[in-house]
Design an enzyme around this catalytic site. Structure first.
Site, PDB file in Angstrom:
ATOM      1  N   ARG A  83      45.289  36.175  70.385  1.00  0.00           N
ATOM      2  CA  ARG A  83      44.911  36.106  69.039  1.00  0.00           C
ATOM      3  C   ARG A  83      46.333  35.719  68.313  1.00  0.00           C
ATOM      4  NH1 ARG A  83      39.881  38.149  67.064  1.00  0.00           N
ATOM      5  NH2 ARG A  83      38.492  37.579  68.522  1.00  0.00           N
ATOM      6  N   ARG A 114      44.614  36.015  61.443  1.00  0.00           N
ATOM      7  CA  ARG A 114      44.876  36.364  60.034  1.00  0.00           C
ATOM      8  C   ARG A 114      45.986  37.089  59.486  1.00  0.00           C
ATOM      9  NH1 ARG A 114      38.854  38.648  60.312  1.00  0.00           N
ATOM     10  NH2 ARG A 114      39.844  38.901  62.664  1.00  0.00           N
ATOM     11  N   ARG A 141      42.936  28.286  57.054  1.00  0.00           N
ATOM     12  CA  ARG A 141      41.526  28.749  57.068  1.00  0.00           C
ATOM     13  C   ARG A 141      40.656  28.401  56.080  1.00  0.00           C
ATOM     14  NH1 ARG A 141      37.108  30.987  57.526  1.00  0.00           N
ATOM     15  NH2 ARG A 141      36.652  32.992  58.429  1.00  0.00           N
ATOM     16  N   ASP A 154      37.020  29.406  70.137  1.00  0.00           N
ATOM     17  CA  ASP A 154      36.299  30.914  70.282  1.00  0.00           C
ATOM     18  C   ASP A 154      35.544  30.602  71.434  1.00  0.00           C
ATOM     19  OD1 ASP A 154      36.094  33.471  68.431  1.00  0.00           O
ATOM     20  OD2 ASP A 154      34.220  32.943  69.277  1.00  0.00           O
ATOM     21  N   TYR A 177      26.968  38.981  73.249  1.00  0.00           N
ATOM     22  CA  TYR A 177      26.692  38.250  71.745  1.00  0.00           C
ATOM     23  C   TYR A 177      25.230  37.462  71.650  1.00  0.00           C
ATOM     24  CZ  TYR A 177      31.384  39.946  70.969  1.00  0.00           C
ATOM     25  OH  TYR A 177      32.504  40.331  70.873  1.00  0.00           O
TER      26      TYR A 177
HETATM   27  O1  CP3 Z   1      44.051  34.041  70.817  1.00  0.00           O
HETATM   28  C1  CP3 Z   1      44.224  32.972  69.914  1.00  0.00           C
HETATM   29  O2  CP3 Z   1      44.896  32.873  69.167  1.00  0.00           O
HETATM   30  C2  CP3 Z   1      43.106  31.807  70.219  1.00  0.00           C
HETATM   31  C3  CP3 Z   1      41.881  32.090  69.444  1.00  0.00           C
HETATM   32  C4  CP3 Z   1      40.821  32.739  69.775  1.00  0.00           C
HETATM   33  C5  CP3 Z   1      39.943  33.303  68.776  1.00  0.00           C
HETATM   34  N1  CP3 Z   1      38.911  34.264  69.451  1.00  0.00           N
HETATM   35  C6  CP3 Z   1      40.090  33.148  67.261  1.00  0.00           C
HETATM   36  C7  CP3 Z   1      39.430  34.008  66.420  1.00  0.00           C
HETATM   37  C8  CP3 Z   1      40.244  33.431  70.968  1.00  0.00           C
HETATM   38  C9  CP3 Z   1      40.953  33.394  72.456  1.00  0.00           C
HETATM   39  C10 CP3 Z   1      38.963  34.363  70.684  1.00  0.00           C
HETATM   40  C11 CP3 Z   1      38.379  35.012  71.841  1.00  0.00           C
HETATM   41  C12 CP3 Z   1      37.290  35.646  71.384  1.00  0.00           C
HETATM   42  N2  CP3 Z   1      36.474  35.517  70.463  1.00  0.00           N
HETATM   43  C13 CP3 Z   1      36.851  36.929  72.256  1.00  0.00           C
HETATM   44  C14 CP3 Z   1      37.719  37.322  73.345  1.00  0.00           C
HETATM   45  C15 CP3 Z   1      38.846  38.046  73.128  1.00  0.00           C
HETATM   46  C16 CP3 Z   1      38.902  39.487  72.260  1.00  0.00           C
HETATM   47  O3  CP3 Z   1      39.188  39.449  71.252  1.00  0.00           O
HETATM   48  O4  CP3 Z   1      38.008  40.486  72.722  1.00  0.00           O
HETATM   49  C17 CP3 Z   1      35.859  37.508  71.408  1.00  0.00           C
HETATM   50  C18 CP3 Z   1      35.008  38.518  72.013  1.00  0.00           C
HETATM   51  C19 CP3 Z   1      35.366  36.726  70.242  1.00  0.00           C
HETATM   52  C20 CP3 Z   1      34.497  36.473  69.492  1.00  0.00           C
HETATM   53  C21 CP3 Z   1      34.831  36.667  68.175  1.00  0.00           C
HETATM   54  N3  CP3 Z   1      35.450  35.808  67.441  1.00  0.00           N
HETATM   55  C22 CP3 Z   1      34.504  37.820  67.353  1.00  0.00           C
HETATM   56  C23 CP3 Z   1      33.868  39.271  67.644  1.00  0.00           C
HETATM   57  C24 CP3 Z   1      35.173  37.632  66.123  1.00  0.00           C
HETATM   58  C25 CP3 Z   1      34.975  38.435  64.798  1.00  0.00           C
HETATM   59  C26 CP3 Z   1      36.225  39.660  65.009  1.00  0.00           C
HETATM   60  C27 CP3 Z   1      37.261  39.194  64.109  1.00  0.00           C
HETATM   61  O5  CP3 Z   1      38.296  39.633  64.450  1.00  0.00           O
HETATM   62  O6  CP3 Z   1      36.963  38.984  62.908  1.00  0.00           O
HETATM   63  C28 CP3 Z   1      35.751  36.245  66.150  1.00  0.00           C
HETATM   64  C29 CP3 Z   1      36.346  35.543  64.971  1.00  0.00           C
HETATM   65  C30 CP3 Z   1      37.726  34.937  65.327  1.00  0.00           C
HETATM   66  N4  CP3 Z   1      38.177  34.361  66.592  1.00  0.00           N
HETATM   67  C31 CP3 Z   1      38.710  35.290  64.484  1.00  0.00           C
HETATM   68  C32 CP3 Z   1      39.869  34.338  65.241  1.00  0.00           C
HETATM   69  C33 CP3 Z   1      41.427  34.330  64.786  1.00  0.00           C
HETATM   70  C34 CP3 Z   1      38.757  35.652  63.244  1.00  0.00           C
HETATM   71  C35 CP3 Z   1      38.004  34.700  62.581  1.00  0.00           C
HETATM   72  C36 CP3 Z   1      38.713  34.451  61.071  1.00  0.00           C
HETATM   73  O7  CP3 Z   1      39.825  33.664  60.759  1.00  0.00           O
HETATM   74  O8  CP3 Z   1      38.213  35.036  59.939  1.00  0.00           O
END
Ligand code: CP3
Length: 342
Positions: free
Chosen positions: A23, A27, A36, A73, A149
């Site tokens: 990640r 943010r 974003r 994602d 999910y």
């Molecule tokens: O790692 C990176 O920088 C690459 C991008 C990446 C994102 N999600 C961007 C993201 C990767 C590799 C993921 C994987 C992901 N997505 C997982 C597996 C890894 C983990 O963290 O457990 C899962 C379970 C998801 C599903 C997901 N996406 C959830 C549950 C959420 C909401 C939780 C949160 O942190 O808000 C997301 C959103 C998400 N994916 C964000 C980012 C940067 C935040 C969204 C935003 O900008 O508002």
């Protein structure tokens, strides 16, 4: 020029390990928040090749990490299979649930190329802009985690809806997992063809299953994805991340998928990993993301412990899970300079 990140995946080890963060585009960075806001929604950002590439590059410019992970994602795969996907502000992902024969019947068996091609375009653009020594990582979610999910239509506390469906209707659940295996393998192949040097399979919720179910829903599907990817691209580099799994489970995933690297969460005993895994594959991890919030001496000590325990082994420095949004940027800088001072 092949950089350290790929060289560790290919078998080498270094006194100063390569470093990147799960990640790392996100943010906690003001430049991410700005892009974003420009993109509109989160899904719009994921599917805009210019902006997705831009946010992928932001942490590389700022910190010079050894690897970039494409901004996307894990839920893009079910989305490209036709499941509606949106993000509730401040809450998280929402999907049209697939939890019975009728909803499964509506799911496509083909990835929508109009959607996936945007990810591949973002990868090609990123590859062209990256320094040659910086590795580029593509990814997908593991079928089990994506299914948690998809079945619930949202994130859940204990993944109960998917666990229950797997118990009550194992044949239907197997079909969902099989569909995700095929689609995920195809998506990883597409990403490698577009420029990814390695792919990571995120199994965030693999820690909630009993050993028998873990074998069926985590180990086998991830191994099958790796097999399919290598059938198309024999030298594909695969990193598996079975978060929350016990050491036996981690080892089973790594061995059965012939992983080049294995993600290690912060709960896992590092020295035990080194003893058990030897040099068979690289260990990637495992700083507690909270140490990055704590900062100061606590962070220095935590970084030193990770380095000391993995010393002499094939190690890629990373966090044990994604960086949190409240993390101060100075603490990330502190971590990197501590790792790189050697
Ligand atoms: O790692 C990176 O920088 C690459 C991008 C990446 C994102 N999600 C961007 C993201 C990767 C590799 C993921 C994987 C992901 N997505 C997982 C597996 C890894 C983990 O963290 O457990 C899962 C379970 C998801 C599903 C997901 N996406 C959830 C549950 C959420 C909401 C939780 C949160 O942190 O808000 C997301 C959103 C998400 N994916 C964000 C980012 C940067 C935040 C969204 C935003 O900008 O508002």
């Amino acid at each position: 020029m092949t950089g350290k990140f790929l060289r560790v995946l290919d078998g080498e080890k270094f006194d100063v390990p390569p470093v990147w963060m799960m990640r790392q585009a996100g943010r906690y960075l003001p430049e991410y928040r700005e892009t974003r806001a420009k993109a509109g929604g989160f899904v719009d950002l994921c599917l805009n090749p210019d902006l997705a590439s831009e946010v992928t590059l932001q942490p590389i410019r700022r910190f010079g990490f050894d690897a970039a992970i494409i901004f996307s994602d894990i839920l893009i795969v079910p989305y490209a299979l036709g499941a509606k996907l949106w993000f509730e502000e401040g809450e998280g992902p929402r999907l049209e649930p697939v939890s019975d024969q009728v909803s499964f019947g509506k799911l496509s068996d083909q990835l929508d190329q109009k959607i996936t091609s945007r990810v591949y375009e973002a990868l090609s653009k990123t590859k062209a802009a990256l320094p040659p020594e910086t590795g580029l990582i593509g990814f997908c979610g593991a079928p089990w985690t994506v299914a948690t999910y998809l079945v619930a239509g949202r994130g859940t506390e204990d993944q109960a809806p998917a666990r229950l469906l797997a118990m009550q209707e194992p044949e239907l659940f197997q079909k969902i997992v099989d569909r995700l295996v095929v689609a995920s393998a195809e998506h990883l192949v597409g990403q490698i063809k577009a420029g990814a040097d390695a792919v990571q399979i995120f199994d965030t919720w693999s820690g909630v299953l009993d050993p028998f179910s873990f074998e069926r829903w985590c180990v086998k599907p991830v191994a099958e994805i790796a097999r399919k990817v290598r059938a198309a691209i024999p030298d594909a580099r695969v990193i598996a991340f079975p978060k929350g799994a016990p050491l036996n489970g981690i080892e089973a995933v790594a061995k059965q998928s012939s992983a080049n690297g294995i993600g290690i969460d912060w709960i896992t005993n590092r020295k035990e990993c080194v003893v058990r895994f030897g040099d068979k594959f690289a260990s990637q991890g495992n700083l507690d993301p909270l140490a990055l919030i704590a900062g100061g001496k606590a962070l220095d000590q935590a970084v030193d412990n990770v380095l000391a325990d993995f010393k002499g082994s094939r190690h890629i420095f990373n966090l044990g899970h994604g960086i949190r949004k409240e993390t101060p940027i100075e603490h990330v800088e502190q971590m990197i300079s501590r790792v790189r001072k050697g």
